[in-house]
Design a protein around this motif. Sequence first.
Motif, PDB file in Angstrom:
ATOM      1  N   GLY A   8       0.806  -1.213   0.000  1.00  0.00           N
ATOM      2  CA  GLY A   8       0.000   0.000   0.000  1.00  0.00           C
ATOM      3  C   GLY A   8       0.837   1.260   0.000  1.00  0.00           C
ATOM      4  N   ASP A   9       2.149   1.142   0.175  1.00  0.00           N
ATOM      5  CA  ASP A   9       3.028   2.309   0.240  1.00  0.00           C
ATOM      6  C   ASP A   9       3.291   2.878  -1.151  1.00  0.00           C
ATOM      7  OD1 ASP A   9       3.237   1.932   2.951  1.00  0.00           O
ATOM      8  OD2 ASP A   9       5.138   0.878   2.846  1.00  0.00           O
ATOM      9  N   TRP A  10       3.492   4.184  -1.191  1.00  0.00           N
ATOM     10  CA  TRP A  10       3.859   4.877  -2.420  1.00  0.00           C
ATOM     11  C   TRP A  10       5.318   5.275  -2.327  1.00  0.00           C
ATOM     12  CZ3 TRP A  10       0.809   5.767  -6.702  1.00  0.00           C
ATOM     13  CH2 TRP A  10      -0.509   5.345  -6.587  1.00  0.00           C
ATOM     14  N   VAL A  11       6.034   5.176  -3.432  1.00  0.00           N
ATOM     15  CA  VAL A  11       7.478   5.406  -3.461  1.00  0.00           C
ATOM     16  C   VAL A  11       7.784   6.591  -4.370  1.00  0.00           C
ATOM     17  CG1 VAL A  11       9.699   4.390  -4.068  1.00  0.00           C
ATOM     18  CG2 VAL A  11       7.911   2.966  -3.100  1.00  0.00           C
ATOM     19  N   LEU A  12       8.627   7.498  -3.870  1.00  0.00           N
ATOM     20  CA  LEU A  12       9.172   8.571  -4.686  1.00  0.00           C
ATOM     21  C   LEU A  12      10.630   8.216  -4.941  1.00  0.00           C
ATOM     22  CD1 LEU A  12       8.572  12.278  -4.550  1.00  0.00           C
ATOM     23  CD2 LEU A  12      10.925  11.516  -4.508  1.00  0.00           C
ATOM     24  N   GLU A  13      10.962   8.033  -6.211  1.00  0.00           N
ATOM     25  CA  GLU A  13      12.294   7.569  -6.597  1.00  0.00           C
ATOM     26  C   GLU A  13      12.848   8.509  -7.659  1.00  0.00           C
ATOM     27  OE1 GLU A  13      13.587   3.110  -7.020  1.00  0.00           O
ATOM     28  OE2 GLU A  13      12.555   3.773  -8.821  1.00  0.00           O
ATOM     29  N   PHE A  14      14.062   8.978  -7.472  1.00  0.00           N
ATOM     30  CA  PHE A  14      14.681   9.895  -8.426  1.00  0.00           C
ATOM     31  C   PHE A  14      15.194   9.133  -9.636  1.00  0.00           C
ATOM     32  CE2 PHE A  14      14.961  12.139  -4.413  1.00  0.00           C
ATOM     33  CZ  PHE A  14      14.505  13.387  -4.777  1.00  0.00           C
ATOM     34  N   GLU A  15      15.060   9.767 -10.800  1.00  0.00           N
ATOM     35  CA  GLU A  15      15.550   9.165 -12.035  1.00  0.00           C
ATOM     36  C   GLU A  15      17.047   9.432 -12.163  1.00  0.00           C
ATOM     37  OE1 GLU A  15      13.146  10.788 -15.109  1.00  0.00           O
ATOM     38  OE2 GLU A  15      11.369   9.683 -14.484  1.00  0.00           O
ATOM     39  N   SER A  37      27.885   4.995 -10.970  1.00  0.00           N
ATOM     40  CA  SER A  37      27.886   6.340 -11.506  1.00  0.00           C
ATOM     41  C   SER A  37      28.097   7.313 -10.355  1.00  0.00           C
ATOM     42  CB  SER A  37      26.584   6.648 -12.240  1.00  0.00           C
ATOM     43  OG  SER A  37      25.519   6.739 -11.319  1.00  0.00           O
ATOM     44  N   GLY A  38      28.294   8.568 -10.676  1.00  0.00           N
ATOM     45  CA  GLY A  38      28.474   9.597  -9.676  1.00  0.00           C
ATOM     46  C   GLY A  38      27.163  10.187  -9.199  1.00  0.00           C
ATOM     47  N   ASP A  39      26.049   9.657  -9.688  1.00  0.00           N
ATOM     48  CA  ASP A  39      24.732  10.173  -9.343  1.00  0.00           C
ATOM     49  C   ASP A  39      24.284   9.582  -8.007  1.00  0.00           C
ATOM     50  OD1 ASP A  39      22.228  11.324  -9.424  1.00  0.00           O
ATOM     51  OD2 ASP A  39      21.406   9.804 -10.761  1.00  0.00           O
ATOM     52  N   THR A  40      24.323  10.373  -6.943  1.00  0.00           N
ATOM     53  CA  THR A  40      23.905   9.873  -5.628  1.00  0.00           C
ATOM     54  C   THR A  40      22.403   9.963  -5.419  1.00  0.00           C
ATOM     55  OG1 THR A  40      24.316  12.039  -4.642  1.00  0.00           O
ATOM     56  CG2 THR A  40      26.115  10.437  -4.586  1.00  0.00           C
ATOM     57  N   GLN A  41      21.713  10.769  -6.213  1.00  0.00           N
ATOM     58  CA  GLN A  41      20.255  10.900  -6.077  1.00  0.00           C
ATOM     59  C   GLN A  41      19.538   9.610  -6.467  1.00  0.00           C
ATOM     60  OE1 GLN A  41      17.956  13.679  -5.651  1.00  0.00           O
ATOM     61  NE2 GLN A  41      19.577  14.821  -4.638  1.00  0.00           N
ATOM     62  N   ALA A  42      20.146   8.806  -7.328  1.00  0.00           N
ATOM     63  CA  ALA A  42      19.515   7.561  -7.765  1.00  0.00           C
ATOM     64  C   ALA A  42      19.423   6.545  -6.627  1.00  0.00           C
ATOM     65  CB  ALA A  42      20.282   6.962  -8.933  1.00  0.00           C
ATOM     66  N   GLN A  43      20.178   6.761  -5.549  1.00  0.00           N
ATOM     67  CA  GLN A  43      20.145   5.848  -4.412  1.00  0.00           C
ATOM     68  C   GLN A  43      19.031   6.184  -3.422  1.00  0.00           C
ATOM     69  OE1 GLN A  43      24.017   6.034  -2.671  1.00  0.00           O
ATOM     70  NE2 GLN A  43      25.053   5.506  -4.575  1.00  0.00           N
ATOM     71  N   VAL A  44      18.412   7.352  -3.575  1.00  0.00           N
ATOM     72  CA  VAL A  44      17.398   7.812  -2.630  1.00  0.00           C
ATOM     73  C   VAL A  44      16.034   7.256  -3.021  1.00  0.00           C
ATOM     74  CG1 VAL A  44      16.260   9.846  -1.658  1.00  0.00           C
ATOM     75  CG2 VAL A  44      18.698   9.901  -2.170  1.00  0.00           C
ATOM     76  N   ARG A  45      15.359   6.650  -2.052  1.00  0.00           N
ATOM     77  CA  ARG A  45      14.006   6.114  -2.256  1.00  0.00           C
ATOM     78  C   ARG A  45      13.184   6.462  -1.017  1.00  0.00           C
ATOM     79  NH1 ARG A  45      13.544   0.067  -3.944  1.00  0.00           N
ATOM     80  NH2 ARG A  45      14.272   1.002  -5.870  1.00  0.00           N
ATOM     81  N   LEU A  46      12.167   7.312  -1.198  1.00  0.00           N
ATOM     82  CA  LEU A  46      11.329   7.744  -0.099  1.00  0.00           C
ATOM     83  C   LEU A  46       9.973   7.055  -0.183  1.00  0.00           C
ATOM     84  CD1 LEU A  46      12.081  11.563  -0.381  1.00  0.00           C
ATOM     85  CD2 LEU A  46      13.101   9.950   1.194  1.00  0.00           C
ATOM     86  N   THR A  47       9.442   6.603   0.948  1.00  0.00           N
ATOM     87  CA  THR A  47       8.135   5.950   0.964  1.00  0.00           C
ATOM     88  C   THR A  47       7.136   6.836   1.702  1.00  0.00           C
ATOM     89  OG1 THR A  47       8.694   4.736   2.970  1.00  0.00           O
ATOM     90  CG2 THR A  47       9.098   3.624   0.874  1.00  0.00           C
ATOM     91  N   PHE A  48       5.893   6.806   1.216  1.00  0.00           N
ATOM     92  CA  PHE A  48       4.800   7.588   1.784  1.00  0.00           C
ATOM     93  C   PHE A  48       3.573   6.695   1.884  1.00  0.00           C
ATOM     94  CE2 PHE A  48       7.585  10.499  -0.431  1.00  0.00           C
ATOM     95  CZ  PHE A  48       7.739  11.527   0.483  1.00  0.00           C
ATOM     96  N   PRO A  49       2.699   6.957   2.869  1.00  0.00           N
ATOM     97  CA  PRO A  49       1.499   6.127   2.991  1.00  0.00           C
ATOM     98  C   PRO A  49       0.456   6.390   1.901  1.00  0.00           C
ATOM     99  CG  PRO A  49       1.642   7.689   4.818  1.00  0.00           C
ATOM    100  CD  PRO A  49       2.882   7.838   4.008  1.00  0.00           C
ATOM    101  N   THR A  50       0.421   7.604   1.339  1.00  0.00           N
ATOM    102  CA  THR A  50      -0.563   7.916   0.299  1.00  0.00           C
ATOM    103  C   THR A  50       0.108   8.609  -0.879  1.00  0.00           C
ATOM    104  OG1 THR A  50      -1.102  10.078   1.228  1.00  0.00           O
ATOM    105  CG2 THR A  50      -2.405   8.197   2.010  1.00  0.00           C
TER     106      THR A  50
END
Length: 92
Positions: free
Chosen positions: A21-28, A44-57
């Motif tokens: 049921g969780d929603w994920v915000l993931e950087f491209e 790669s040198g892209d550190t934003q690609a490692q970030v994954r945030l979860t939200f209930p809605t």
Amino acid sequence: MAARIYQKPKNAMQSGKAGTGDWVLEFEQSEARRADPLMGWTGSGDTQAQVRLTFPTKDEAKAYADKYGIAARIHATPPKSLKLQAYADNFR
């Protein structure tokens, strides 16, 4: 900084539905991956690609993206279809 918002799918290896049921915000990825010449690992040198945030809605994920100026695309969840099947159907 682009991101995508989607709902986590059910794990194909287990029958449980925990965390679906969780929603994920993931950087491209903003940078292409390349192979390390010594070890052969990709990275790669892209550190934003490692970030994954979860939200209930979905609304909370979208509000977070709007608050911090993140251009986010929302991927709709496909409808779940239940295939009802009886054991006797194997012998028809």
